[in-house]
Scaffold this motif. Structure first.
Motif, mmCIF file in Angstrom:
data_model
loop_
_atom_site.group_PDB
_atom_site.id
_atom_site.type_symbol
_atom_site.label_atom_id
_atom_site.label_comp_id
_atom_site.label_asym_id
_atom_site.label_seq_id
_atom_site.Cartn_x
_atom_site.Cartn_y
_atom_site.Cartn_z
ATOM 1 N N HIS A 155 55.859 40.932 27.964
ATOM 2 C CA HIS A 155 55.301 39.765 27.283
ATOM 3 C C HIS A 155 53.816 40.004 27.037
ATOM 4 O O HIS A 155 52.957 39.387 27.677
ATOM 5 N N PRO A 156 53.461 40.890 26.111
ATOM 6 C CA PRO A 156 52.051 41.249 25.905
ATOM 7 C C PRO A 156 51.245 40.104 25.316
ATOM 8 O O PRO A 156 51.740 39.313 24.515
ATOM 9 N N MET A 157 49.992 40.019 25.712
ATOM 10 C CA MET A 157 49.072 39.060 25.121
ATOM 11 C C MET A 157 48.829 39.395 23.649
ATOM 12 O O MET A 157 48.701 38.512 22.804
ATOM 13 N N LEU A 158 48.773 40.679 23.356
ATOM 14 C CA LEU A 158 48.548 41.163 21.995
ATOM 15 C C LEU A 158 49.663 42.134 21.629
ATOM 16 O O LEU A 158 49.577 43.329 21.932
ATOM 17 N N PRO A 159 50.744 41.666 21.014
ATOM 18 C CA PRO A 159 51.828 42.581 20.625
ATOM 19 C C PRO A 159 51.340 43.570 19.574
ATOM 20 O O PRO A 159 51.055 43.201 18.420
ATOM 21 N N ARG B 192 55.565 21.254 25.945
ATOM 22 C CA ARG B 192 55.500 22.678 26.293
ATOM 23 C C ARG B 192 56.669 23.381 25.635
ATOM 24 O O ARG B 192 57.608 22.744 25.144
ATOM 25 N N ASP B 193 56.622 24.691 25.628
ATOM 26 C CA ASP B 193 57.690 25.495 25.045
ATOM 27 C C ASP B 193 58.692 25.840 26.144
ATOM 28 O O ASP B 193 58.362 26.550 27.092
ATOM 29 N N ALA B 194 59.917 25.341 26.003
ATOM 30 C CA ALA B 194 60.930 25.592 27.029
ATOM 31 C C ALA B 194 61.296 27.064 27.130
ATOM 32 O O ALA B 194 61.818 27.508 28.153
ATOM 33 N N GLN B 195 61.035 27.837 26.081
ATOM 34 C CA GLN B 195 61.388 29.254 26.085
ATOM 35 C C GLN B 195 60.185 30.157 26.335
ATOM 36 O O GLN B 195 60.277 31.377 26.164
ATOM 37 N N ALA B 196 59.042 29.582 26.709
ATOM 38 C CA ALA B 196 57.865 30.398 26.998
ATOM 39 C C ALA B 196 58.136 31.306 28.194
ATOM 40 O O ALA B 196 58.811 30.905 29.147
ATOM 41 N N PRO B 197 57.642 32.540 28.176
ATOM 42 C CA PRO B 197 57.900 33.457 29.290
ATOM 43 C C PRO B 197 57.270 32.962 30.586
ATOM 44 O O PRO B 197 56.202 32.333 30.573
ATOM 45 N N ALA B 198 57.939 33.213 31.678
ATOM 46 C CA ALA B 198 57.443 32.783 32.984
ATOM 47 C C ALA B 198 56.257 33.624 33.442
ATOM 48 O O ALA B 198 55.408 33.157 34.201
ATOM 49 N N ARG B 199 56.191 34.866 32.973
ATOM 50 C CA ARG B 199 55.111 35.767 33.389
ATOM 51 C C ARG B 199 54.080 35.882 32.278
ATOM 52 O O ARG B 199 54.420 36.054 31.112
ATOM 53 N N MET B 200 52.809 35.798 32.638
ATOM 54 C CA MET B 200 51.704 35.903 31.693
ATOM 55 C C MET B 200 51.079 37.300 31.784
ATOM 56 O O MET B 200 51.179 37.983 32.808
ATOM 57 N N ASP B 201 50.398 37.680 30.732
ATOM 58 C CA ASP B 201 49.793 39.010 30.664
ATOM 59 C C ASP B 201 48.387 38.978 31.271
ATOM 60 O O ASP B 201 47.389 39.210 30.585
ATOM 61 N N TYR B 202 48.304 38.708 32.574
ATOM 62 C CA TYR B 202 47.013 38.665 33.235
ATOM 63 C C TYR B 202 46.330 40.037 33.296
ATOM 64 O O TYR B 202 45.107 40.115 33.115
#
Length: 507
Positions: free
Chosen positions: A269-273, A206-216
């Motif tokens: 943390h947008p799904m689509l920047p 996994r990515d240790a720097q992945a954001p904790a919040r997802m763009d649900y």
């Protein structure tokens, strides 16, 4: 059960990853090829079975559009989120969840007694596909040693290309010998094999720097937008619901699309920047993608219907009719990518969609009882040559036009745009040509081919006008199979572990 020991043995030298040629490499390749191949197969075999499903469930063209688009709505809307979830929660874990979800949805499709339940199963299949599609390549990239990744991805590409080529034959054969339900049932043993291999042999990462919040919120709005717009287009053409209901669905879809753009602009943390579209070259590449794949989706959807319903082909023959497209892309996409690296992508991205349009014009002349060799094959070959010329440079341009840190996002956006364009095309073109209304497939096929030919030619003109410079760099995709269902999905840059420790293995 010993699975933890097997996982430990599957990586060579710990953080360095899996070495090519080892048993661990073969297990990893088997799991990712079977998983992604399952999705490849499903995308081709379902179209072959549509006429038989139509007779069995008593639905019209609009119902068939929903069988195709139910899958594409959730797949298109969630595929970017699927990649982010894999980085955050574990690539093998999310890949396995996608495979399991795809299998359960396939079981629902297998036993579905009504159109509504079949469409529901297809929607759930799209959710599973959105998790496993980016996950399969991410597992390869994060699992193999850096020096072996290109060889692993090349092997994955070739083997999944074979799955795409086998799909029409397999689907047509299953329909002819038994039932359309077999095309979904076949996914269950494949999924069971993938899950068993994944549990016992795949190293987690996994990515240790992945954001904790997802763009649900963004994902939900994307689903509403695509579903609302599709519903409006399909039902307006079929004329089976009040015009006000179709207009309301379209308005909801448009509002959700506007809300999606607003959420992506404001999300941390947008799904689509949306910033990736600041590059005019990236925007141009995606406009070409919209037009070319927006034409290709309706072509593949309608051709198999016409060949079975108007020309009298069996399911197997109709499925095999488009096989030359896949074969040509398997043989020529790599060469096309290397040529674009030398001369720049503009020539091929212009000529490719134009050739696809010419092929569609040839297919517009099909008549009931059309002979394959003299009437169908010439148009199919020209379409295949056009796609072979354009798709690899198109994907490479999309990647190279975005900043290096957004390479994975750029590839995911291009893949999503292609699938969404096919979805909208399948919803809009039959309605515009009268296929889903009084004209039917026999009366509206020629008009539909003229529409999609014009759309594809528009893609070539966009490339000619907007892609005036070669650009600073072009990414080669050596050995990468560019399928007709969409450009190859590359994992985010963070998928590859590096010496800096940005990626870590699960204990």
């Amino acid at each position: 059960m010993g699975s933890d020991d097997d996982r430990d043995r599957s990586a060579e030298d710990g953080a360095e990853g899996i070495a090519w040629g080892t048993p661990a490499a073969r297990w990893t390749l088997a799991a990712t090829v079977l998983g992604s191949g399952m999705a490849f197969l499903d995308s081709t075999v379902v179209n072959v079975a549509l006429p038989v499903i139509q007779d069995d469930l008593g639905t019209g063209v609009a119902g068939l559009q929903w069988i195709a688009n139910g899958y594409m709505v959730t797949l298109s809307a969630l595929i970017l989120l699927g990649g982010a979830l894999a980085d955050r929660f574990g690539r093998v874990r999310v890949f396995s969840l996608g495979v399991a979800s795809f299998a359960l949805a396939s079981a629902l499709c297998t036993v579905a007694p009504t159109l509504e339940l079949l469409v529901a199963g297809r929607v759930l299949q799209g959710v599973g596909g959105a998790l496993l599609t980016p996950g399969s390549l991410a597992v390869l990239q994060s699992g193999f040693r850096k020096q072996d990744r290109a060889q692993a991805v090349g092997a994955w590409s070739g083997l999944t290309g074979v799955a795409a080529a086998v799909g029409p034959f397999l689907g047509g054969w299953l329909v002819d010998i038994g039932s359309w339900r077999l095309i979904f049932l076949i996914n269950l043993p494949l999924a069971a094999a993938v899950l068993l291999i994944a549990r016992r042999h795949l190293p987690e990462s996994r990515d240790a720097q992945a954001p904790a919040r997802m763009d649900y919120p963004g994902a939900l709005l994307a689903i509403l937008a695509l579903a609302g717009i599709s519903y409006a287009l399909i039902e307006a053409g079929a004329g089976e619901v009040p015009a006000g209901a179709a207009a309301l669905a379209g308005a909801v879809g448009a509002a959700a699309l506007a809300g999606f753009a607003l959420v992506e602009t404001r999300s941390a943390h947008p799904m689509l920047p949306l910033g990736v579209f600041a590059s005019a070259r990236f925007t141009a590449a995606n406009l070409v993608t919209v037009l070319m794949y927006g034409a290709l989706g309706p072509l593949l959807f309608l051709l198999v219907l016409y060949l079975q319903e108007a020309a009298g082909y069996s399911a197997l023959a109709a499925g095999a009719a488009s096989l030359p497209i896949t074969v040509l892309m398997l043989l020529l996409s790599g060469r096309s990518g290397r040529l674009a690296e030398r001369i720049g992508p503009r020539a091929q991205m212009t000529a490719g969609p134009l050739l696809v349009g010419v092929g569609m014009l040839l297919l517009s002349r099909l008549t009931p009882g059309a002979d394959y060799l003299t009437e169908v094959l010439p148009g199919v070959l020209v379409v295949g040559l056009g796609l072979s010329a354009a798709v690899a440079p198109l994907t490479a341009t999309a990647l190279s036009s975005a900043p290096e840190r957004h390479a994975g996002v750029a590839s995911g956006v291009n893949n999503t745009v292609a699938r969404a364009a096919q979805l909208i095309g399948v919803a809009a073109v039959p309605a515009a040509a009268g296929v889903s209304g009084a004209a039917g497939i026999e009366g509206g096929f020629a008009a539909a081919m003229l529409i999609v030919a014009a759309v594809s030619v528009g893609g070539g003109l966009v490339a000619f006008v907007l892609l005036r410079e070669r650009g600073s760099r072009m990414e080669q995709h050596k050995g990468m199979f560019c399928g007709v269902s969409g450009p190859p999905m590359e994992p985010p840059a963070s998928s590859a572990p590096d010496a800096g420790g940005e990626d870590r293995r699960a204990e």
